[in-house]
Design an enzyme around this catalytic site. Structure first.
Site, PDB file in Angstrom:
ATOM      1  N   GLU A 177       0.850  -1.210   0.000  1.00  0.00           N
ATOM      2  CA  GLU A 177       0.000   0.000   0.000  1.00  0.00           C
ATOM      3  C   GLU A 177       0.875   1.246   0.000  1.00  0.00           C
ATOM      4  O   GLU A 177       1.785   1.360   0.810  1.00  0.00           O
ATOM      5  CB  GLU A 177      -0.924  -0.027   1.231  1.00  0.00           C
ATOM      6  N   GLY A 185      -7.104   0.504   3.510  1.00  0.00           N
ATOM      7  CA  GLY A 185      -8.538   0.793   3.325  1.00  0.00           C
ATOM      8  C   GLY A 185      -8.871   1.549   2.056  1.00  0.00           C
ATOM      9  O   GLY A 185     -10.045   1.650   1.686  1.00  0.00           O
ATOM     10  N   ALA A 201       4.500   0.313  -5.283  1.00  0.00           N
ATOM     11  CA  ALA A 201       4.850  -0.908  -6.008  1.00  0.00           C
ATOM     12  C   ALA A 201       4.900  -0.641  -7.509  1.00  0.00           C
ATOM     13  O   ALA A 201       4.080   0.104  -8.043  1.00  0.00           O
ATOM     14  CB  ALA A 201       3.814  -1.978  -5.708  1.00  0.00           C
ATOM     15  N   GLY A 225     -23.397  13.883 -10.565  1.00  0.00           N
ATOM     16  CA  GLY A 225     -23.343  12.427 -10.424  1.00  0.00           C
ATOM     17  C   GLY A 225     -23.404  12.058  -8.945  1.00  0.00           C
ATOM     18  O   GLY A 225     -23.835  12.858  -8.106  1.00  0.00           O
ATOM     19  N   ALA A 269     -16.583  17.122  -9.515  1.00  0.00           N
ATOM     20  CA  ALA A 269     -17.087  15.754  -9.340  1.00  0.00           C
ATOM     21  C   ALA A 269     -17.612  15.264 -10.679  1.00  0.00           C
ATOM     22  O   ALA A 269     -18.795  14.997 -10.849  1.00  0.00           O
ATOM     23  CB  ALA A 269     -18.179  15.735  -8.279  1.00  0.00           C
ATOM     24  N   VAL A 270     -16.690  15.174 -11.645  1.00  0.00           N
ATOM     25  CA  VAL A 270     -17.096  14.844 -13.020  1.00  0.00           C
ATOM     26  C   VAL A 270     -16.630  13.445 -13.427  1.00  0.00           C
ATOM     27  O   VAL A 270     -16.435  13.170 -14.602  1.00  0.00           O
ATOM     28  CB  VAL A 270     -16.575  15.908 -14.021  1.00  0.00           C
ATOM     29  N   ASP A 302     -11.952  -0.684  -8.955  1.00  0.00           N
ATOM     30  CA  ASP A 302     -12.092   0.453  -9.873  1.00  0.00           C
ATOM     31  C   ASP A 302     -11.110   0.400 -11.043  1.00  0.00           C
ATOM     32  O   ASP A 302     -11.409   0.899 -12.128  1.00  0.00           O
ATOM     33  CB  ASP A 302     -11.848   1.781  -9.125  1.00  0.00           C
ATOM     34  N   ALA A 357     -17.393   0.002  -4.073  1.00  0.00           N
ATOM     35  CA  ALA A 357     -16.608  -0.790  -3.113  1.00  0.00           C
ATOM     36  C   ALA A 357     -17.132  -2.220  -3.022  1.00  0.00           C
ATOM     37  O   ALA A 357     -16.354  -3.174  -2.968  1.00  0.00           O
ATOM     38  CB  ALA A 357     -16.661  -0.119  -1.743  1.00  0.00           C
ATOM     39  N   HIS A 387     -43.915  -6.639   8.827  1.00  0.00           N
ATOM     40  CA  HIS A 387     -44.821  -5.486   8.839  1.00  0.00           C
ATOM     41  C   HIS A 387     -44.778  -4.838  10.219  1.00  0.00           C
ATOM     42  O   HIS A 387     -44.823  -5.556  11.214  1.00  0.00           O
ATOM     43  CB  HIS A 387     -46.247  -5.946   8.536  1.00  0.00           C
TER      44      HIS A 387
HETATM   45  P1  NAI Z   1     -20.314  10.233 -12.172  1.00  0.00           P
HETATM   46  O1  NAI Z   1     -19.865   9.672 -13.470  1.00  0.00           O
HETATM   47  O2  NAI Z   1     -21.288   9.526 -11.329  1.00  0.00           O
HETATM   48  O3  NAI Z   1     -20.952  11.696 -12.451  1.00  0.00           O
HETATM   49  C1  NAI Z   1     -20.248  12.741 -13.078  1.00  0.00           C
HETATM   50  C2  NAI Z   1     -21.269  13.750 -13.583  1.00  0.00           C
HETATM   51  O4  NAI Z   1     -20.574  14.905 -14.042  1.00  0.00           O
HETATM   52  C3  NAI Z   1     -22.108  13.241 -14.749  1.00  0.00           C
HETATM   53  O5  NAI Z   1     -23.461  13.471 -14.469  1.00  0.00           O
HETATM   54  C4  NAI Z   1     -21.615  14.095 -15.921  1.00  0.00           C
HETATM   55  O6  NAI Z   1     -22.607  14.320 -16.887  1.00  0.00           O
HETATM   56  C5  NAI Z   1     -21.194  15.378 -15.231  1.00  0.00           C
HETATM   57  N1  NAI Z   1     -20.218  16.188 -15.954  1.00  0.00           N
HETATM   58  C6  NAI Z   1     -19.108  15.768 -16.615  1.00  0.00           C
HETATM   59  N2  NAI Z   1     -18.449  16.837 -17.133  1.00  0.00           N
HETATM   60  C7  NAI Z   1     -19.139  17.952 -16.771  1.00  0.00           C
HETATM   61  C8  NAI Z   1     -18.964  19.350 -17.009  1.00  0.00           C
HETATM   62  N3  NAI Z   1     -17.961  19.810 -17.731  1.00  0.00           N
HETATM   63  N4  NAI Z   1     -19.873  20.222 -16.479  1.00  0.00           N
HETATM   64  C9  NAI Z   1     -20.912  19.745 -15.758  1.00  0.00           C
HETATM   65  N5  NAI Z   1     -21.149  18.441 -15.526  1.00  0.00           N
HETATM   66  C10 NAI Z   1     -20.253  17.549 -16.022  1.00  0.00           C
HETATM   67  O7  NAI Z   1     -18.973  10.568 -11.383  1.00  0.00           O
HETATM   68  P2  NAI Z   1     -18.711  10.903  -9.858  1.00  0.00           P
HETATM   69  O8  NAI Z   1     -19.901  11.499  -9.205  1.00  0.00           O
HETATM   70  O9  NAI Z   1     -17.449  11.684  -9.860  1.00  0.00           O
HETATM   71  O10 NAI Z   1     -18.482   9.474  -9.181  1.00  0.00           O
HETATM   72  C11 NAI Z   1     -17.417   8.633  -9.651  1.00  0.00           C
HETATM   73  C12 NAI Z   1     -17.650   7.183  -9.291  1.00  0.00           C
HETATM   74  O11 NAI Z   1     -17.588   6.989  -7.890  1.00  0.00           O
HETATM   75  C13 NAI Z   1     -18.992   6.683  -9.764  1.00  0.00           C
HETATM   76  O12 NAI Z   1     -18.788   5.582 -10.637  1.00  0.00           O
HETATM   77  C14 NAI Z   1     -19.702   6.260  -8.529  1.00  0.00           C
HETATM   78  O13 NAI Z   1     -20.419   5.047  -8.709  1.00  0.00           O
HETATM   79  C15 NAI Z   1     -18.606   6.111  -7.485  1.00  0.00           C
HETATM   80  N6  NAI Z   1     -19.132   6.519  -6.171  1.00  0.00           N
HETATM   81  C16 NAI Z   1     -20.103   5.784  -5.573  1.00  0.00           C
HETATM   82  C17 NAI Z   1     -20.666   6.188  -4.385  1.00  0.00           C
HETATM   83  C18 NAI Z   1     -21.763   5.380  -3.784  1.00  0.00           C
HETATM   84  O14 NAI Z   1     -21.902   4.215  -4.126  1.00  0.00           O
HETATM   85  N7  NAI Z   1     -22.572   5.937  -2.886  1.00  0.00           N
HETATM   86  C19 NAI Z   1     -20.236   7.412  -3.718  1.00  0.00           C
HETATM   87  C20 NAI Z   1     -19.233   8.122  -4.442  1.00  0.00           C
HETATM   88  C21 NAI Z   1     -18.716   7.667  -5.616  1.00  0.00           C
END
Ligand code: NAI
Length: 448
Positions: free
Chosen positions: A35, A41, A116, A179, A259-260, A301, A309, A434
């Site tokens: 790691e 983790g 690594a 997202g 967060a894209v 990932d 996860a 229920h």
């Molecule tokens: P995401 O792919 O879920 O969402 C990114 C969003 O950004 C999309 O809706 C996209 O259309 C938008 N976007 C892209 N470029 C843009 C721009 N220039 N301007 C405005 N909007 C734009 O990616 P995210 O939220 O970063 O998450 C990444 C990964 O992490 C996902 O695959 C998710 O499943 C995982 N994750 C899961 C969680 C959970 O299970 N609760 C929590 C956090 C992350």
């Protein structure tokens, strides 16, 4: 001088890596896990699932304290203490990461810290040290994508990686990307009083989620200003400029969260020293997580297959079983997912749009959760919906989506139904407790 050849070397101690290590250790194999961070983790425990859920819970308590008069509870001086919430988050993360270290000891897994790199397909270097393994698992995870717009290098522009180093709350937070990550942080910060604007470039948030449900979540996230069909264009010191209908518009921002999306971590681990099939989208694997090199596997990932996860956990189990002779394979059709927003949104299987696209003769039913006794008693007029998608020809359950309350704790039951290929008539025979919100699954299905 090399003293031994490990049965298995794992690069990366996130959920995929550490679970594979535990399972191989439990089989009595000689395992080394490497790691590069200071704690085990991975993103999940250190700057992802666990810290976000800890903070979201504190915000949900604060929100409830202020919004429970109709249930007969009035709290006059509810106060959110960000420092204390962060201290609690730290404590939770510490305990969980130490728990992983304990599990490594318990299963006799050797742990070393450092970066690594592949020397060849059996040999790994960590700084000056060399380790040899019969099998190698790459479990290096993913990293946030940096948006190519002017101003992303400014100090008030961060990704989820830096979010947990925040020392004080922003006044105006702009989140680029509607997202999963963007919306969980939007829900957290808006509940504790920060002005939040989300900029999503597509017509609807959550591109891969059932459109009806995504829209309902968008309109339920109290206090968040969520703009769709807008593209972030430029980040200045106190503003984000975005394009709406071809025109430049701006909003205030003293903090900007990118967060894209995330990209698999395939760089800087010496993959160029191997004849391995991979791209920026991830390392190619078959359904036992094996790459084109027979002794090299990848989980989590870094495969780009399912960035969750719990998918990584299952991949970790599959890979160890397959590697050491127990028949197993990875399936993706019943992977549940959850957004821990307020309200929570969870789902499993195909959305209505995906099912139609795949050529199913689709039957759909929805139920407002207000009609469910437990939900109405505990959530009053909050929005809640159960949506079920079935194949009309075979009566197979294809997809289940639940918006509202703590749907995260229910969705696994739908995952079991899909994984077990239950038909509508089988599910109708199951007894649900229920009163619970879970009954909504059976009630929604009953009319199909
Ligand atoms: P995401 O792919 O879920 O969402 C990114 C969003 O950004 C999309 O809706 C996209 O259309 C938008 N976007 C892209 N470029 C843009 C721009 N220039 N301007 C405005 N909007 C734009 O990616 P995210 O939220 O970063 O998450 C990444 C990964 O992490 C996902 O695959 C998710 O499943 C995982 N994750 C899961 C969680 C959970 O299970 N609760 C929590 C956090 C992350």
């Amino acid at each position: 001088m090399l003293d031994k050849k490990y049965d298995l070397i794992i690069i990366g101690a996130g959920p995929g890596g550490y679970l594979a290590a535990e399972r191989a250790g439990a089989k009595g194999k000689d395992v080394l896990i490497i790691e590069k961070e200071k704690t085990l983790g991975g993103v999940c425990l250190n700057k992802g699932c666990i810290p976000t859920k800890t903070l979201l819970n504190s915000a949900k308590i604060f929100y409830k304290a202020q919004n429970s008069e109709m249930y007969g509870v009035s709290v006059t001086k509810a106060k959110y203490d960000f420092d204390k919430a962060m201290a609690w988050k730290e404590k939770v993360v510490n305990l969980m990461t130490k728990g992983v270290a304990y599990q490594m000891k318990r299963f006799n897994v050797n742990t070393i810290y450092g970066e690594a790199k592949f020397v060849d397909q059996n040999t790994i270097s960590v700084e000056e040290k060399i380790f040899v393994g019969k099998n190698i698992i790459i479990a290096t995870g993913s990293s946030p994508i940096l948006l190519p717009v002017s101003g992303v290098d400014k100090s008030h522009v961060i990704t989820s990686d830096e979010m947990f180093n925040l020392e004080k709350l922003p006044k105006n937070l702009v989140i680029i990307g509607g997202g999963v990550i963007g919306l969980e942080f939007a829900s957290y910060f808006s509940m504790i009083g920060v002005t939040v604007t989300v900029l999503e470039m597509l017509p609807e948030i959550l591109p891969n989620v059932d459109v009806e449900i995504a829209k309902m979540l968008r309109t339920s996230l109290a206090g968040c200003n969520i703009l769709t069909n807008v593209k972030a264009h430029k980040i200045e010191n106190n503003r984000v400029i975005y394009l709406q209908d071809g025109k430049e518009v701006s909003c205030d921002a003293d903090l900007v969260l990118l967060a894209v999306g995330r990209v698999p971590n395939v760089e800087d681990i010496g993959l160029e020293n191997l004849n391995l099939e991979f791209s920026r989208k991830g390392i190619s694997v078959n359904d036992t997580m094996q790459t084109n090199l027979p002794n090299v596997y990848a989980v989590g990932d870094v495969t780009g297959k399912s960035l969750l996860a719990h998918s990584a956990y299952r991949m970790g189990e599959v890979v160890v079983n397959a590697m050491f002779g127990t028949k197993d394979r990875m399936r993706y059709n019943a992977v549940p997912w959850v957004l821990y927003t307020n309200p929570e949104l969870s789902g499993v299987g195909l959305s209505e749009e995906q099912a139609r696209k795949e050529g199913y003769n689709v039957k759909v039913n929805t139920m407002q959760l207000r009609a469910n006794g437990r939900f109405y008693a505990e959530h009053g007029n909050e929005k809640g919906l159960c949506k079920i998608i079935v194949d009309a020809d075979t009566e197979l359950l294809l997809g289940v989506f639940l918006l509202g309350g703590m749907s995260s704790e229910i969705i696994h039951s739908a995952a079991i139904m899909i994984e077990s290929e239950l038909r509508v008539k089988d599910i109708k025979e199951i007894i649900f407790p229920h009163p619970t919100v879970s009954e909504a699954i059976k009630d929604t299905l009953w009319d199909l």
